[in-house]
Design an enzyme around this catalytic site. Structure first.
Site, PDB file in Angstrom:
ATOM      1  N   LYS A  54       0.842  -1.201   0.000  1.00  0.00           N
ATOM      2  CA  LYS A  54       0.000   0.000   0.000  1.00  0.00           C
ATOM      3  C   LYS A  54       0.882   1.258   0.000  1.00  0.00           C
ATOM      4  O   LYS A  54       0.588   2.239  -0.684  1.00  0.00           O
ATOM      5  CB  LYS A  54      -0.935  -0.006   1.214  1.00  0.00           C
ATOM      6  CG  LYS A  54      -2.038  -1.055   1.104  1.00  0.00           C
ATOM      7  CD  LYS A  54      -2.762  -1.259   2.435  1.00  0.00           C
ATOM      8  CE  LYS A  54      -3.680  -2.477   2.371  1.00  0.00           C
ATOM      9  NZ  LYS A  54      -4.197  -2.879   3.681  1.00  0.00           N
ATOM     10  N   GLN A  98      -3.722  -1.521  10.084  1.00  0.00           N
ATOM     11  CA  GLN A  98      -3.741  -2.840   9.435  1.00  0.00           C
ATOM     12  C   GLN A  98      -4.294  -3.909  10.382  1.00  0.00           C
ATOM     13  O   GLN A  98      -3.864  -4.029  11.514  1.00  0.00           O
ATOM     14  CB  GLN A  98      -2.312  -3.204   8.975  1.00  0.00           C
ATOM     15  CG  GLN A  98      -2.233  -4.484   8.176  1.00  0.00           C
ATOM     16  CD  GLN A  98      -3.019  -4.439   6.860  1.00  0.00           C
ATOM     17  OE1 GLN A  98      -2.925  -3.482   6.092  1.00  0.00           O
ATOM     18  NE2 GLN A  98      -3.839  -5.449   6.620  1.00  0.00           N
ATOM     19  N   ASP A 121     -10.571   3.366   4.812  1.00  0.00           N
ATOM     20  CA  ASP A 121     -10.916   1.947   4.685  1.00  0.00           C
ATOM     21  C   ASP A 121     -12.437   1.794   4.589  1.00  0.00           C
ATOM     22  O   ASP A 121     -12.938   0.721   4.249  1.00  0.00           O
ATOM     23  CB  ASP A 121     -10.431   1.208   5.946  1.00  0.00           C
ATOM     24  CG  ASP A 121      -9.441   0.116   5.612  1.00  0.00           C
ATOM     25  OD1 ASP A 121      -9.254  -0.148   4.422  1.00  0.00           O
ATOM     26  OD2 ASP A 121      -8.870  -0.473   6.550  1.00  0.00           O
TER      27      ASP A 121
END
Ligand code: NAP
Length: 425
Positions: A54, A98, A121
């Site tokens: 990412k 994460q 997200d």
């Protein structure tokens, strides 16, 4: 029949190229670089690879990014404090923690601590509520809501391959908050008739066979067999399973492609879209700060607020700031379209901007530095919230008759602030 293979890798690349061009424009015209902060707790090898990929994508698109690595035994409070720091940081437009997290940390608590405007997200309950409450896909797109990346990517694939959703039967197998549920809500917003199946669904194969669009979000290798698939259906496989034979999806791809009309491979299908949708969300979060800034020039920014000093160090006039703040909010509400949809958000805005003003005033009154800092901290938090409500209001376009009441409420707020100021003098 042999299915058309949906190439997630190619579409993902297309999205990244679009985002790169938009990012250059945002930077050129407004001097804004999208910023994404990663928080990585522990040494999970898969998580390390995900974050690295990412971060690489951020670099290739010209984003600013940073990774905060924390040891496995980090307490939840420490992670929350880091999130709070990123919530306040104007260089950061998106925060990604994460998953999975070590067991001493609550994933829900962490997701909820991220400011909804930085939740790239798309997992914050507030953002899930927003897109679930939207009537249709067009409204979701128009308001540029932050959607969960994987389901969002799946919707983009359907669109790019011209797969009709309206009026079709869709079956989503899996009901997790990250996968199945948001996928079902998005399909619904595009007018599919949606069934959500799970481990207790009776006659699963028969239920799946009714689907024109079949989505598997299960986490069981090759679970969806050829017999589950209606001939000609679009089959989207979200599953990612590591097996001795390599990565496989939840669908028995080789057999299913003989029946389906379209199918996503694993790897290179739905999963390939997740990072590009994360990049798109981060760009949108950054781009929204431009609209926000243009309609609220009077409202102090976090940076301006951060520059406020205690009166023992330097003279200042927080009362005046509180008044300016309230006036600018009222000014905004006066030009706001009359809408029911706006009413609740406006009330929240009035509450939070009222709290900003009150805390500025009380900060000015504080003799001790400790109380002053605390008041200012609350004022900043509320100001941040105010900015968010304002941003939501900007997204709203429908009309009705709530404006008079709102203006009355905000005038009342101004009166209260004036009274407090007089009392303080
Ligand atoms: P999860 O939280 O474990 O949920 C799995 C769902 O599948 C549950 O709702 C479960 O039903 C259902 N299920 C399990 N066994 C079943 C069965 N025999 N029949 C019918 N339904 C069954 O998993 P998740 O987070 O949603 O992830 C699912 C898969 O998608 C994983 O392979 C994951 O790696 C992948 N995924 C990929 C991405 C990406 O590409 N970036 C993102 C997210 C997820 P119950 O609720 O009844 O237990």
């Amino acid at each position: 029949m042999t299915a058309k293979i949906i190439d997630g890798k190619a579409v993902s690349q297309e999205i990244k190229e679009e985002v790169k061009v938009l990012t250059e424009k945002l930077n050129r015209e407004h001097g804004i670089t999208p910023g994404l902060a990663f928080i990585l707790v522990g040494d999970n090898p898969a998580s390390q690879v995900y974050v690295k990929n990412k971060a690489k994508a951020c670099e290739s698109l010209g984003f600013y990014s940073l990774t905060e690595k924390m040891p496995e035994d980090t307490s939840e409070e420490k992670v929350l404090a880091k999130i709070d720091e990123f919530n306040q940081d104007d260089r950061i437009h998106g925060i990604l923690v994460q998953m999975p997290l070590p067991k001493q940390i609550s994933e829900y608590g962490i997701i909820e601590a991220i400011h909804p405007s930085k939740d790239v997200d798309g997992l914050h309950p507030f953002n899930i509520g927003l897109f679930s409450a939207a009537k249709a896909w067009d409204e979701i797109m128009e308001k540029r809501l932050l959607l969960p990346c994987t389901p969002y990517g799946m919707m983009v694939l359907l669109e790019k391959y011209g797969i009709e959703v309206t009026g079709k039967r869709a079956v989503v197998v899996g009901r997790s908050n990250l996968g199945g549920k948001p996928t079902a809500m998005l399909l619904l917003s595009k007018n599919a008739t949606v069934t959500i199946a799970h481990s207790r669904t009776a006659n699963l194969a028969a239920v799946c066979r009714e689907a024109d669009i079949l989505v598997a979000v299960i986490g069981k290798p090759l679970f969806i067999k050829k017999e589950f698939i209606k001939p000609g259906a679009a089959v989207l496989d979200v599953g990612i399973n590591r097996t001795d034979g390599g990565l496989v999806g939840d669908v028995d791809f080789e057999a299913a492609k003989e029946v389906a009309g379209w199918i996503t491979p694993v790897p290179g299908g739905v999963g390939a879209m997740t990072i590009s949708m994360l990049m798109k969300n981060t760009y949108m979060a950054a781009e929204k700060t431009v609209t926000e800034a243009s309609s609220k020039s009077q409202i102090p920014s976090s940076k301006q607020e951060a520059n406020l000093k205690h009166k023992n160090d330097k003279p200042f006039d927080l009362e005046e700031r509180a008044m300016l703040f309230a006036q600018s909010v009222i000014g905004f509400l006066k030009v706001l379209p009359n809408t029911t949809a706006n009413a609740e958000i406006s009330r929240q805005l009035i509450r939070s901007s009222g709290a900003v003003g009150a805390n500025y005033i009380e900060a000015n009154d504080c003799l001790g530095k400790k109380d002053f800092v605390m008041r200012l901290k609350i004022a900043r938090k509320e100001a941040k919230e105010s900015r968010y409500w304002l941003r939501l209001l900007e997204c709203s376009k429908t009309e009705d008759a709530a404006r008079t009441e709102l203006v009355e409420e905000s005038t009342e707020l101004l009166k209260i602030l004036s009274a407090m100021i007089q009392k303080a003098q």
